[in-house]
Design a protein around this motif. Sequence first.
Motif, short mmCIF file in Angstrom:
data_model
loop_
_atom_site.label_atom_id
_atom_site.label_comp_id
_atom_site.label_asym_id
_atom_site.label_seq_id
_atom_site.Cartn_x
_atom_site.Cartn_y
_atom_site.Cartn_z
N THR A 262 0.84 -1.20 0.00
CA THR A 262 0.00 0.00 0.00
C THR A 262 0.88 1.25 0.00
O THR A 262 1.52 1.57 1.00
N THR A 263 0.90 1.92 -1.13
CA THR A 263 1.66 3.16 -1.22
C THR A 263 0.69 4.32 -1.45
O THR A 263 -0.41 4.11 -1.94
N VAL A 264 1.14 5.52 -1.09
CA VAL A 264 0.31 6.71 -1.30
C VAL A 264 1.19 7.83 -1.86
O VAL A 264 2.40 7.84 -1.66
N THR A 266 1.98 11.46 -1.19
CA THR A 266 1.80 12.30 -0.01
C THR A 266 2.78 13.48 -0.02
O THR A 266 3.89 13.35 -0.52
N ARG A 275 5.62 9.44 -3.83
CA ARG A 275 5.01 8.14 -3.52
C ARG A 275 5.89 7.34 -2.56
O ARG A 275 7.08 7.18 -2.79
N LYS A 278 2.47 3.78 2.75
CA LYS A 278 1.52 4.46 3.64
C LYS A 278 1.87 4.13 5.09
O LYS A 278 2.07 2.96 5.43
N SER A 282 2.65 9.54 6.86
CA SER A 282 2.17 9.94 5.51
C SER A 282 0.75 10.47 5.59
O SER A 282 0.31 11.22 4.73
N GLU A 283 0.03 10.08 6.64
CA GLU A 283 -1.38 10.49 6.75
C GLU A 283 -1.56 11.75 7.60
O GLU A 283 -2.66 12.25 7.73
#
Length: 350
Positions: A262-264, A266, A275, A278, A282-283
């Motif tokens: 799971t990458t995001v 951010t 990228r 996560k 990162s959130e």
Amino acid sequence: MSGFLRNLGVRLPLIQAPMAGGPDSPALAAAVSEAGGLGSLGCAYLTPEQLEQAIAATRALTPAPFAINLFVRSDPPDDAGAMARVAAALEPLRRELKLTEQPAPAKPLPGFDAQLEVVLRLKPRVLSFTFGLLAPHQLAALRAAGIATVGTATTLEEGEALQRLGVDAICAQGSEAGGHRGTFLGDPYDALTGTLTLTRQLVTRLRVPIIAAGGIMDTAGIRAVLHLGAFAAQLGTAFMLCPEAGTHPAHRAALKSAAARTTVVTRAFSGRAARGIKNRFSELFGDRAQQIAPATFPQHQALTAELRSAAAAQNRPDLMQLWCGQNAVMLRELPARELVGALIDGLVSI
Ligand SMILES: Cc1cc2nc3c(=O)[nH]c(=O)nc-3n(C[C@H](O)[C@H](O)[C@H](O)COP(=O)(O)O)c2cc1C
């Protein structure tokens, strides 16, 4: 065989992506270039002296060509309001990592002009760049020095701008790619075109030769982008577990874990969209609900620097910057020479 690679004497349509900030190294770039690909060194964070040393260290390992990579930056002025906002958000995390209340003063990034001066003097065979456009006089100086140029595009519009500038090749950075988005025209979240689509758009609409990057991890992926008309594939994440890479041990462990599925994209770590895996950090900052607006790059990067390195030192993947593309699932842990061999297995050198 493309003219770009033929002029360099590079045998394989394979470029090891620049990965500034630790993962790439002279040993990795040299090993890839020795194996017949084109190694790269991400030098964006290096002072002119460090850049000079990195080029010398790579040249001591191989006579083969390699690429130097820089960020073309025009930094906005620091924003005191953003600094207060970010500092307040970081405070509980600093306490968690047992950092002092007062953050260490931020180290400014080395200036681009001074970095470019070293490149022009030491003449690596290739300069690749991201985050923007060189000025026409800078491009002319590189050409006069015999240095081939590669610009990074995340949209067709950016590709057109790079073609107008007159670069020798363009790297199509698809949204799957790990690390910073190269986007320099418009909102990076509007520029998340996948590698397949972007490569095909640039190949069909531009005259400049195209390199494809983002999520490519094996021979089939390389073959696919060559089939789409790219003259080479640029792989970053695929090289991050090589023993020659400078990837931090905790980052290596995260790349091998299920978390890497799971990458995001951010802005939490540097203020620029990038990228990575996560995690809790990162959130924290970004554009979504529950997130705090980050400062701009590079101010935000400087504000988070101490915390990020403490997190790495304390083996805290929940707070580390874990750049990674969308296809880490396919990672292999091999010495660079063997990995290049496996990547081009069955591919005719073209
Ligand atoms: C850890 C890491 C650091 C990166 N640093 C840079 C950089 O300094 N300059 C640059 O142009 N691209 C950088 N990139 C992006 C790569 O050039 C390339 O677009 C990307 O690795 C391709 O996607 P992949 O990781 O899925 O292979 C970085 C990528 C990673 C994973």
